[in-house]
Enzyme design. Structure first.
Site, PDB file in Angstrom:
ATOM      1  N   TYR A 184     -71.043  40.356  14.852  1.00 58.29           N
ATOM      2  CA  TYR A 184     -70.539  39.297  15.721  1.00 58.29           C
ATOM      3  C   TYR A 184     -69.835  38.217  14.903  1.00 58.29           C
ATOM      4  O   TYR A 184     -68.714  37.803  15.224  1.00 58.29           O
ATOM      5  CB  TYR A 184     -71.689  38.691  16.527  1.00 58.29           C
ATOM      6  CG  TYR A 184     -71.252  37.587  17.461  1.00 58.29           C
ATOM      7  CD1 TYR A 184     -70.655  37.887  18.686  1.00 58.29           C
ATOM      8  CD2 TYR A 184     -71.411  36.247  17.121  1.00 58.29           C
ATOM      9  CE1 TYR A 184     -70.243  36.884  19.553  1.00 58.29           C
ATOM     10  CE2 TYR A 184     -71.010  35.235  17.977  1.00 58.29           C
ATOM     11  CZ  TYR A 184     -70.426  35.553  19.188  1.00 58.29           C
ATOM     12  OH  TYR A 184     -70.009  34.551  20.029  1.00 58.29           O
ATOM     13  N   ALA A 185     -70.481  37.766  13.830  1.00 57.14           N
ATOM     14  CA  ALA A 185     -69.874  36.736  12.983  1.00 57.14           C
ATOM     15  C   ALA A 185     -68.556  37.229  12.392  1.00 57.14           C
ATOM     16  O   ALA A 185     -67.569  36.491  12.333  1.00 57.14           O
ATOM     17  CB  ALA A 185     -70.843  36.328  11.882  1.00 57.14           C
ATOM     18  N   ALA A 186     -68.541  38.484  11.948  1.00 58.93           N
ATOM     19  CA  ALA A 186     -67.315  39.048  11.365  1.00 58.93           C
ATOM     20  C   ALA A 186     -66.193  39.092  12.387  1.00 58.93           C
ATOM     21  O   ALA A 186     -65.028  38.776  12.079  1.00 58.93           O
ATOM     22  CB  ALA A 186     -67.592  40.450  10.821  1.00 58.93           C
ATOM     23  N   SER A 187     -66.517  39.464  13.621  1.00 60.18           N
ATOM     24  CA  SER A 187     -65.481  39.560  14.654  1.00 60.18           C
ATOM     25  C   SER A 187     -64.893  38.186  14.970  1.00 60.18           C
ATOM     26  O   SER A 187     -63.676  38.049  15.167  1.00 60.18           O
ATOM     27  CB  SER A 187     -66.045  40.201  15.925  1.00 60.18           C
ATOM     28  OG  SER A 187     -66.949  39.346  16.609  1.00 60.18           O
ATOM     29  N   LYS A 188     -65.725  37.164  14.990  1.00 58.64           N
ATOM     30  CA  LYS A 188     -65.239  35.828  15.322  1.00 58.64           C
ATOM     31  C   LYS A 188     -64.504  35.193  14.144  1.00 58.64           C
ATOM     32  O   LYS A 188     -63.532  34.440  14.339  1.00 58.64           O
ATOM     33  CB  LYS A 188     -66.399  34.951  15.790  1.00 58.64           C
ATOM     34  CG  LYS A 188     -67.038  35.438  17.090  1.00 58.64           C
ATOM     35  CD  LYS A 188     -66.004  35.563  18.227  1.00 58.64           C
ATOM     36  CE  LYS A 188     -66.651  35.929  19.542  1.00 58.64           C
ATOM     37  NZ  LYS A 188     -65.672  35.981  20.655  1.00 58.64           N
TER      38      LYS A 188
END
Length: 240
Positions: A146-150
């Site tokens: 999730y952090a990587a996608s954002k």
């Protein structure tokens, strides 16, 4: 946007939470909307699962059909927030990672690409990408993906802003912290609720209405010189 013609907006992930609040706020401001979600519901004209190849392209085409061939603003809000502990089987963990990136980042990138090409033909437009505080602060050990996608969404927004400002194509990113949506409710409960709130100096999480007003501002009123801006809405829980 000062033209008296209604602004035509495609917003994804509009069935609940931030997306639903933003769609309501944009309609109240006089915009014409094409609303997307994973399934049809009240006010949702376009249903499509961004985990499926071609869904973003189909969404764009349907939006053009609904909006008389013109989109002025793209709001990328669709996303998932699913835990994936590192103890999972290798293939399962990788599949979780790739699914989150497909839905949260790749589909948004596809729509941004289609929007930029469309905006070039019509003389400009705006992109509003709803990212997350996690883009800068990171997230829990179960949410690397999730952090990587954002983080990717923020970098993409800045790249679009720098690359196309001279063509009147503007791009903004919004980074909420915890927001009182279904996803955030579940996460707050799983992380201890009150204890987690102590990390937010404001003493509460954001409301969908606060985030939706920021989306409305970027979509309709933000001055062109703001292009490339990343706007934090996190109660001072992370200050850059």
């Amino acid at each position: 946007m000062t033209d008296t013609t209604p602004t035509h907006i495609l917003i994804t992930g509009a069935r609940r939470g931030i997306g639903k609040a933003a769609a309501t706020r944009l309609r109240e401001s006089g915009a014409r909307l094409a609303c997307h979600a994973t399934r049809h519901d009240e006010g949702i004209a376009i249903a499509g699962d961004f985990d499926r190849a071609g869904a973003a392209r189909d969404t764009w085409r349907q939006a053009l059909d609904l909006l008389d061939g013109r989109v002025d603003v793209l709001v990328n809000n669709a996303g998932i927030f699913e835990a994936s502990p590192i103890e999972r089987d290798d293939e399962v963990w990788r599949d979780d990672f790739e699914r989150t990136l497909r839905i949260n980042l790749t589909a948004a990138a596809e729509l941004c690409r289609l929007a930029v090409r469309h905006f070039r033909e019509q003389g400009g437009g705006r992109i509003v990408n709803v990212a997350s505080r996690a883009a800068y602060r990171g997230d829990s050990p179960d949410h690397w993906h999730y952090a990587a996608s954002k983080g990717g969404m923020v970098a993409m927004t800045k790249t679009i802003a720098r690359g196309y400002a001279a063509e009147s194509i503007l791009a903004f990113a919004i980074c909420p912290g915890f927001t009182m949506t279904g996803m955030a409710d579940d996460y707050l409960e799983s992380r201890g609720g009150e204890q987690l709130l102590r990390d937010i100096p404001l003493g509460r999480v954001a409301t969908p209405e606060e985030v939706s007003e920021t989306i409305r501002f970027c979509a309709l009123d933000a001055p062109p010189s703001m292009t490339g801006a990343v706007i934090d809405i996190n109660g001072a829980s992370f200050v850059r």
